[in-house]
Design an enzyme around this catalytic site. Structure first.
Site, mmCIF file in Angstrom:
data_model
loop_
_atom_site.group_PDB
_atom_site.id
_atom_site.type_symbol
_atom_site.label_atom_id
_atom_site.label_comp_id
_atom_site.label_asym_id
_atom_site.label_seq_id
_atom_site.Cartn_x
_atom_site.Cartn_y
_atom_site.Cartn_z
ATOM 1 N N LEU A 182 20.107 -15.157 -50.617
ATOM 2 C CA LEU A 182 20.661 -14.198 -49.671
ATOM 3 C C LEU A 182 21.085 -14.987 -48.437
ATOM 4 C CD1 LEU A 182 18.181 -11.155 -49.764
ATOM 5 C CD2 LEU A 182 20.453 -11.286 -50.767
ATOM 6 N N ASP A 183 22.237 -14.652 -47.862
ATOM 7 C CA ASP A 183 22.686 -15.322 -46.649
ATOM 8 C C ASP A 183 21.627 -15.217 -45.560
ATOM 9 O OD1 ASP A 183 25.061 -15.839 -47.891
ATOM 10 O OD2 ASP A 183 26.140 -14.166 -46.979
ATOM 11 N N ARG A 184 21.711 -16.103 -44.584
ATOM 12 C CA ARG A 184 20.727 -16.125 -43.495
ATOM 13 C C ARG A 184 20.609 -14.766 -42.814
ATOM 14 N NH1 ARG A 184 20.793 -17.552 -37.907
ATOM 15 N NH2 ARG A 184 23.030 -17.929 -38.025
#
Length: 317
Positions: A182-184
């Site tokens: 998952l993106d930051r």
């Protein structure tokens, strides 16, 4: 002396009564329960409730740690052949790719003999050694995290940023890792485990599982664009379409729920960006049958045995 609200020394209005309502009962200036003496309005800093209920929140709060779950371990077939690199990965030593490197470097022994040939198969009766230590299969661990923002989905970060493993520190002694990414700044459902077989089954393109995201954009999404996302659009790495998409509420057209199976990198953000929208917030609410139900942001729990069984059987989409 109350500065606001009722005044104990009021000159007008209600005077301190000698009869009628008595300070010993009814409204009491020195009440032990209910509302305490207020400086004005509700005062969160001074309120204390003797009978339970409200707890002052002035600092960090603490909740009971999740109880470790001991999962059923399948009894291996002694005649079953398994690749050496897979055995090492299942034992939590390293990834399969790293195991191949160790094998080529002559660091792995089978029944006392150094093995350097990739693709070597062993049985569960064979004795495997790495770094002069016998390799044994470790207990499995399955953790569901409701990932917060400003947190990276890696085992460690060279820039010193908080990682998802920092959030589940102490959950187990085994070497666990996130399943997928998952993106930051993307929040929501994330699974961490040391079960390499299950991780492969959940992320392999052949078995890619359903994911549902709640999307917020910088402006209202038109119905034409919603329909276009459902029909399919062309991105730089090929066509993509949502399995289902709808407005998240009846009133806010800048929020959408999107169901998708693709595991391509940043796919949801790229879909909306290709149509001129900036995704301001992205939350994964469903992954392969797992949801955030009763799991506050930043908290984690162990999967139940039943959930693990469902994932292994492929019962979820």
């Amino acid at each position: 002396n109350n500065q606001g609200g009722y005044n104990n020394n009021r000159q007008g209005g209600y005077q301190q009564r000698q009869g009628g309502y008595n300070n010993q009962g009814g409204y009491n200036n020195n009440r032990q329960g209910g509302y305490q003496q207020r400086q004005g309005g509700y005062n969160n800093q001074n309120r204390q409730q003797q009978g339970g209920g409200f707890i002052p929140r002035q600092g960090k709060s603490f909740t009971p740690r999740p109880k470790r779950v001991e999962y059923d371990m399948p009894i291996p077939d002694p005649n079953e052949q398994i690749r050496l690199n897979k055995f090492m990965a299942n034992a939590g030593i390293c990834s399969r790719r790293e195991a191949d490197e160790y094998i080529q470097q002559g660091l792995v022994k089978v029944n006392g003999e150094v093995v350097t040939e990739l693709g070597t198969k062993i049985s569960h009766a064979d004795v495997v050694e790495y770094d002069e230590k016998i390799v044994t299969l470790e207990s499995k661990c399955y953790i569901l995290l409701n990932k917060p923002k400003d947190c990276v989905t890696t085992s460690d970060d060279p820039n010193g940023r908080t990682t998802v493993l920092d959030l589940v520190k102490g959950a187990c002694n085994e070497r666990i890792y996130p399943v997928g990414r998952l993106d930051r700044n993307t929040t929501g459902v994330l699974l961490l485990t040391n079960d390499g077989d299950l991780a492969s089954k959940l992320t392999h393109p052949k078995y890619v599982k359903k994911k549902i995201y709640h999307v917020w954009t910088d402006k209202d999404i038109t119905e034409d664009d919603m329909q276009q996302i459902a029909d399919g659009i062309e991105l730089e790495d090929g066509p993509i379409h949502a399995d289902a998409i709808s407005y998240a509420t009846d009133t806010d057209r800048n929020q959408a729920g999107i169901e998708i199976h693709s595991g391509r990198n940043r796919i949801v953000r790229r879909i909306f960006e290709s149509l001129g929208y900036h995704v301001t917030k992205l939350d994964r609410v469903y992954f392969a049958g797992l949801t955030k139900k009763n799991l506050p942001r930043g908290r984690w729990r162990y999967l139940t045995q039943e959930e693990v069984n469902f994932l292994k059987m492929g019962s979820f989409e």
